[in-house]
Design a protein around this motif. Sequence first.
Motif, PDB file in Angstrom:
ATOM      1  N   SER A 168     -29.828  13.116 -23.038  1.00  0.00           N
ATOM      2  CA  SER A 168     -28.471  13.621 -23.299  1.00  0.00           C
ATOM      3  C   SER A 168     -28.368  14.268 -24.677  1.00  0.00           C
ATOM      4  N   ARG A 169     -29.391  14.108 -25.513  1.00  0.00           N
ATOM      5  CA  ARG A 169     -29.341  14.636 -26.876  1.00  0.00           C
ATOM      6  C   ARG A 169     -30.092  15.954 -27.036  1.00  0.00           C
TER       7      ARG A 169
ATOM      8  N   ASP B 234     -28.347  18.442 -29.245  1.00  0.00           N
ATOM      9  CA  ASP B 234     -28.426  18.086 -30.667  1.00  0.00           C
ATOM     10  C   ASP B 234     -29.775  18.477 -31.269  1.00  0.00           C
TER      11      ASP B 234
ATOM     12  N   LEU C 123     -32.153  10.762 -33.611  1.00  0.00           N
ATOM     13  CA  LEU C 123     -31.422  10.873 -32.340  1.00  0.00           C
ATOM     14  C   LEU C 123     -31.865   9.800 -31.344  1.00  0.00           C
TER      15      LEU C 123
ATOM     16  N   ASP D 237     -28.242   9.356 -20.252  1.00  0.00           N
ATOM     17  CA  ASP D 237     -29.654   9.072 -20.537  1.00  0.00           C
ATOM     18  C   ASP D 237     -30.284   8.291 -19.384  1.00  0.00           C
TER      19      ASP D 237
END
Lengths: 468, 468
Positions: A351-352, A355, A419, B113
């Motif tokens: 999900s990062r 970022d 992260l 995630d």
Amino acid sequence: MSSTLSPGIAPALSDLAARLRAELGEDAVVLDPEPRYAGDAAVRAAEGTRFLLVLPRDVDGVQATLRLAHATGTVVVTRGAGSGLSGGAVPEEGAIVLGLERLDAIREIDPLDEVAVVEAGVITADLSAALAPHGLFYAPDPASARLSSIGGNVATNAGGLHCAKYGVTRESVLGLEAVLADGTLLRTGHRSIKGVTGLDLTQLLIGSEGTLAVITAATVRLRPIPVARRTILARFPSTADAAAGVNAISRSPVRPAATELMDGGTLEDIDSHTGSALADGDSAILLIELDGYGIAEQTADLAAALTAAGGTVRTVEDVAEAEHLWELRRSGRGSRADRLRLGEDIAVPKSRLADIFAQLSAIGIRHGVETSAIAHAGDGNLHPSLELPRRTGEGEEEQELPTPILAAADDLVRAALDLGGTISGEHGIGTAKRRWLDLELSASCRALQRQIKAAFDPRQLLNPGKAL
Amino acid sequence: MSSTLSPGIAPALSDLAARLRAELGEDAVVLDPEPRYAGDAAVRAAEGTRFLLVLPRDVDGVQATLRLAHATGTVVVTRGAGSGLSGGAVPEEGAIVLGLERLDAIREIDPLDEVAVVEAGVITADLSAALAPHGLFYAPDPASARLSSIGGNVATNAGGLHCAKYGVTRESVLGLEAVLADGTLLRTGHRSIKGVTGLDLTQLLIGSEGTLAVITAATVRLRPIPVARRTILARFPSTADAAAGVNAISRSPVRPAATELMDGGTLEDIDSHTGSALADGDSAILLIELDGYGIAEQTADLAAALTAAGGTVRTVEDVAEAEHLWELRRSGRGSRADRLRLGEDIAVPKSRLADIFAQLSAIGIRHGVETSAIAHAGDGNLHPSLELPRRTGEGEEEQELPTPILAAADDLVRAALDLGGTISGEHGIGTAKRRWLDLELSASCRALQRQIKAAFDPRQLLNPGKAL
């Protein structure tokens, strides 16, 4: 070549060579190896490093080599196909490079048990080719599958494009045959999916990068070739949008076999060396493979999710075009004579992705380094590229990377950790990433790893200074 | 209770209790525990064994307990939910039983995630219940999922019904939090599917049965709930025919989520304690669950394969009936007061199911023992039952198994090994299977396991005498 090493470190290589030739045969021992044996695909030994190349034809030869190395205190650097990217197979002065390329037999394929027993030197893609007539495949497929060997894949716990659905190499290995530092043959694991007898040495050896034992063969699990496959190409205005597309897949019930995110820079690079026309400004592509039953339903659900997330979705119906797209993806980045480039390998929680792409861009600007990245987006594994133009007069053989690239890499690894990620998704630590180990692993963790190493290799002869 | 132990072995339990109460609070330390804490679901400590039950409320409490145990040389037996079947949580005289049932928080569920962070004491089925609103599930599901805890599942690398498709517990654990023998907190692993930094301590701790560290929490991977599920019941004239049906599935492109083989004796047993009507002479049943996309195509391909193999195939369209059939399967065998029974746990390569069923029958005849078995057929894991009528006058509390049952179990384990199998598919070694370790593991393998144990637990305080 008849170099003599410092006394007390190892006997002269020529002496070792003579003793090994007597046991393994003339052609299994090479005193003046081709230069490629001095490194892997990314890192080379210092110019002039003297080492002995041993290419045993069978497990007996591996055992004989290790017995002699053990008796003489000689370092052994195990080498698969040399396609590594972290320096795991780079020899030190006076070492034996133990090449396993001649251990290339597929000993057994059992379609009913869905297992194969494969020697370390078998090229990964050759295994898949041998399995196809049985309707089976071996799931782990690093992008290097046509170059890399099963032994190297196991030793580095190789990843690849299909891990989010099928797991990394670890999930496909049921048992191992390995030779210990003193030449003892060890068999671990089982032939069934299940088996819980004692501590799992199979799992401990996987990913140990030649530091615990020499893996000579693996019992691997196989899977039926999916009844259908389909490729989908989704274009997004930016990497951030493409990352949002990855989240949209996570929210859907579809789990693709592969989900590759290529940013604008990567697309430009592929175009420049293949003649393709993938790039379109800053836009990013998700290249997706679905497989299995219900492929039409899967496609519909996936397309709906990606369209809702702002993607322009195209189902690639033509098989040849689909194969070409995957070929473009696998061929990866070009090697340009006028560029200095560092290829990185980090992973973040999936999900990062937005970022880490944003961080990558900011880091590039901060250090004046050009950045781009490709990601195995389904498992959060990112391969950023950090580049600078080569200065006039620098030869292509120049290896030293300039400070801005190294500083950018350092910032990037730290960003991945911040992260919740890891310093290496799939390439391993080797020598290239040792300097960051303490950022990810606690002192207790590293101490335990060193003690395990000592249990397997008390004389510290197996790939010392790598991975741990 | 204020028992005193032999001097030099451990301080008096009452003294330990007082010191732990000061740190963990009054109610976390129990000097006279309920009898169930003296064993697991299959094995109990000898009558009169004195031990101290500690039930910490948090990881700090686990650390404090281990620090004191380490300082005083006290043995620590870690206990999950007590549903084990191999004696892994049975205390020895003077030990601390470290129960993790109060560490029952699901610390985090991250749908994007696809991971959850779960404390050791969480009941496995409770995790699944908490995940359902997110459209996710945790794949490992031992038949004990409503009783067993995540910590116990990880410590034994628990299996279950869905392993052939989704893997065992190992494949769903990405990282661990654990407390070392001296009380140090250790974090291992990562939150992405990929991660190859150093030796994989996560994988080493999984299945280590409390001998290396105390697992306090796990980061587990989650999967989307399949878009469809379907149950199929296929009846075959004999277990050999049903085993041929399993091979027919292997030859087909369908991979069921679960494939359970129940022989005639098992069906009779289920009927006798549930009132069902599954048994029909010697005939055997394959109870199969398909899931995912294209469920109609999957069903058609599977039915064709099983019919061609001689099965009578019925698709169970009614959801309630399907759930009832799985409930019958999970409820497993009855516990009959008039029988003495040993439940076994072996695995063979899945193509050898017919052979192991034939061996089981022959072994039963040879030793005059009644045999039957249920198998997780898709992964070759078999739970044979070895039974004799209890002699008149024997109470139900009588635990000692008669020689014919023990001799039959010995033959059976050897038969599994002869077929290329393993002495424990999923229950673990504990104390119940130690006597067979040398049949499966080489001396080198066991020596390495002992050295790894020594690295983690130099004073041999963590579950000594178990598993290794």
